[in-house]
Design an enzyme around this catalytic site. Sequence first.
Site, short mmCIF file in Angstrom:
data_model
loop_
_atom_site.label_atom_id
_atom_site.label_comp_id
_atom_site.label_asym_id
_atom_site.label_seq_id
_atom_site.Cartn_x
_atom_site.Cartn_y
_atom_site.Cartn_z
N GLN A 250 0.82 -1.21 0.00
CA GLN A 250 0.00 0.00 0.00
C GLN A 250 0.85 1.26 0.00
O GLN A 250 0.44 2.29 -0.53
CB GLN A 250 -0.94 -0.01 1.21
CG GLN A 250 -1.95 -1.14 1.17
CD GLN A 250 -2.85 -1.10 -0.05
OE1 GLN A 250 -3.58 -0.14 -0.28
NE2 GLN A 250 -2.79 -2.15 -0.86
N HIS A 253 1.40 3.20 -3.27
CA HIS A 253 0.39 4.06 -3.88
C HIS A 253 0.88 5.49 -4.04
O HIS A 253 0.53 6.18 -4.98
CB HIS A 253 -0.89 4.06 -3.03
CG HIS A 253 -1.84 2.96 -3.39
ND1 HIS A 253 -2.71 3.05 -4.45
CD2 HIS A 253 -2.06 1.75 -2.83
CE1 HIS A 253 -3.43 1.94 -4.54
NE2 HIS A 253 -3.05 1.12 -3.56
N GLU A 318 -8.44 2.98 6.69
CA GLU A 318 -9.13 2.49 5.50
C GLU A 318 -9.07 0.96 5.40
O GLU A 318 -10.09 0.28 5.32
CB GLU A 318 -8.47 3.13 4.28
CG GLU A 318 -8.99 2.66 2.95
CD GLU A 318 -8.18 3.23 1.79
OE1 GLU A 318 -8.70 3.21 0.66
OE2 GLU A 318 -7.03 3.68 2.01
N HIS A 319 -7.86 0.42 5.36
CA HIS A 319 -7.65 -1.03 5.26
C HIS A 319 -7.06 -1.55 6.57
O HIS A 319 -6.06 -1.00 7.05
CB HIS A 319 -6.66 -1.38 4.15
CG HIS A 319 -7.00 -0.82 2.80
ND1 HIS A 319 -6.30 0.23 2.23
CD2 HIS A 319 -7.94 -1.19 1.91
CE1 HIS A 319 -6.81 0.49 1.04
NE2 HIS A 319 -7.81 -0.35 0.82
N ASP A 352 -8.21 -4.48 -3.27
CA ASP A 352 -7.91 -3.45 -4.26
C ASP A 352 -8.21 -3.90 -5.68
O ASP A 352 -8.65 -3.11 -6.51
CB ASP A 352 -6.43 -3.07 -4.18
CG ASP A 352 -6.12 -2.11 -3.04
OD1 ASP A 352 -7.07 -1.57 -2.44
OD2 ASP A 352 -4.93 -1.90 -2.75
N HIS A 412 -48.61 25.82 9.94
CA HIS A 412 -48.66 24.36 9.95
C HIS A 412 -49.98 23.89 10.58
O HIS A 412 -50.63 22.95 10.09
CB HIS A 412 -47.50 23.78 10.77
CG HIS A 412 -46.18 23.82 10.08
ND1 HIS A 412 -45.54 24.99 9.73
CD2 HIS A 412 -45.36 22.80 9.67
CE1 HIS A 412 -44.38 24.70 9.15
NE2 HIS A 412 -44.25 23.38 9.09
#
Length: 434
Positions: A250, A253, A318-319, A352, A412
């Site tokens: 990762q 990335h 995230e992961h 992924d 109302h």
Amino acid sequence: MAEILKSPVPVAEVAASLAQVRETVTGVIADIRERGDAAVREYSEKFDNWSPDSFRLSDEEVEKIVASVPEQVIADIRFVQDQVRSFARRQLDSMREFEVETLPGVRLGQKHIPVQAAGAYIPGGRYPLTASAHMTIVTAKVAGVPRVVACTPPIRGEIPAATVVAMHLAGADEIWLLGGVQAVAAMAVGTDSMRPVNLIAGPGNAYVAEAKRQLFGGIGIDLFAGPTEILVLADENADPFVCAVDLLSQAEHGPDSPAVLITTSREVAEKTIAEVERLLPSMPTRDFAGPAWRDHGQVHVVDTLDELYALADDFAFEHVEVLTAEPRLALEKMTQYGALFLGEGTCVSFGDKVIGTNHVLPTRGAARYTGGLWVGKYLKTVTYQEVTDTASQALLGRLCGRASRVELFEGHARSGDVRAAKAEGDDLPWNGAA
């Protein structure tokens, strides 16, 4: 008590970088709002060295590109898209429309209506991220979105053929070779050549993420996203080599992608650090993975599994990859994550690229309040109401009048009074001589 063996760079340095990104994106969006296609073309030429006669690919151009891609690549894309489509359909099946009669003649209902136009951003830049086409376009089409506009940048001035194939097979209605803030802004605000969309989904770099953040409100977005994150949870049974490989998977990335290990074993921690340092020099993507590990890598050692899971929830990453003797325990212990990857047989890279769950996931702590992209993101869950029984109409009308006057909402209240008067002849003293 946690012991930190490796820390990231100070937060202030990250904040300064984000401030510069924010300023740049604000200017680009404002320019595209004002000058439309002309500004889009200038930014595409400036940032991607790309200025074709038309950014949108014709059907003939798409067919030619598809024909140029090896059959094995196409077969693999089809297989993965089948996995994504199958999982998205299961998600859709879990969403129930209903209508219920709560009182005689009072019907309340719930419907799911797809957004009418969605934008799918598929990152490019250095890597042709075909998988993002599966996640954004296939999922939108399963939801029933009638118009999906898909944008991806050229890569070093060339058409990313495999990405175009993935966009086409996923069901994109429009395919544009356009990237960055200019693509996101064009989809959001519209230009002479591109009709705007209602929602934009898909990952991207810091500039793309900031563009989505600034445009949110005028359009919907999938979620606020930052750099890819991985958190590996390991006990004494974990293989440091596997830990290191997965952290680096990762980190590649981008240079700002956090890769974090939390473990109950100091030995696993130290060996993992050593394995990362051993593997990094020979990685083809070391120019991204190296700075990511140097500046954003972390290693924490804790005493117990309970501490491990508690600290993991604090990260809200995230992961989260769970390399422990009983990985499914994380399903009970953890509440804040984008996606769990349970056991050594499962890796984040499966999520992924191939396994079928969506890889567009919350980052920067957003897992505290949201999950990732799913079929429901493309659906508007709406309600409807109908009253056909006069007794129920009178009952609700009188109740509405009383409840509204408690809140000093006379308008109302009168709306309720009228229903009671129509149903059972109630007086309307506020109506005067009429």
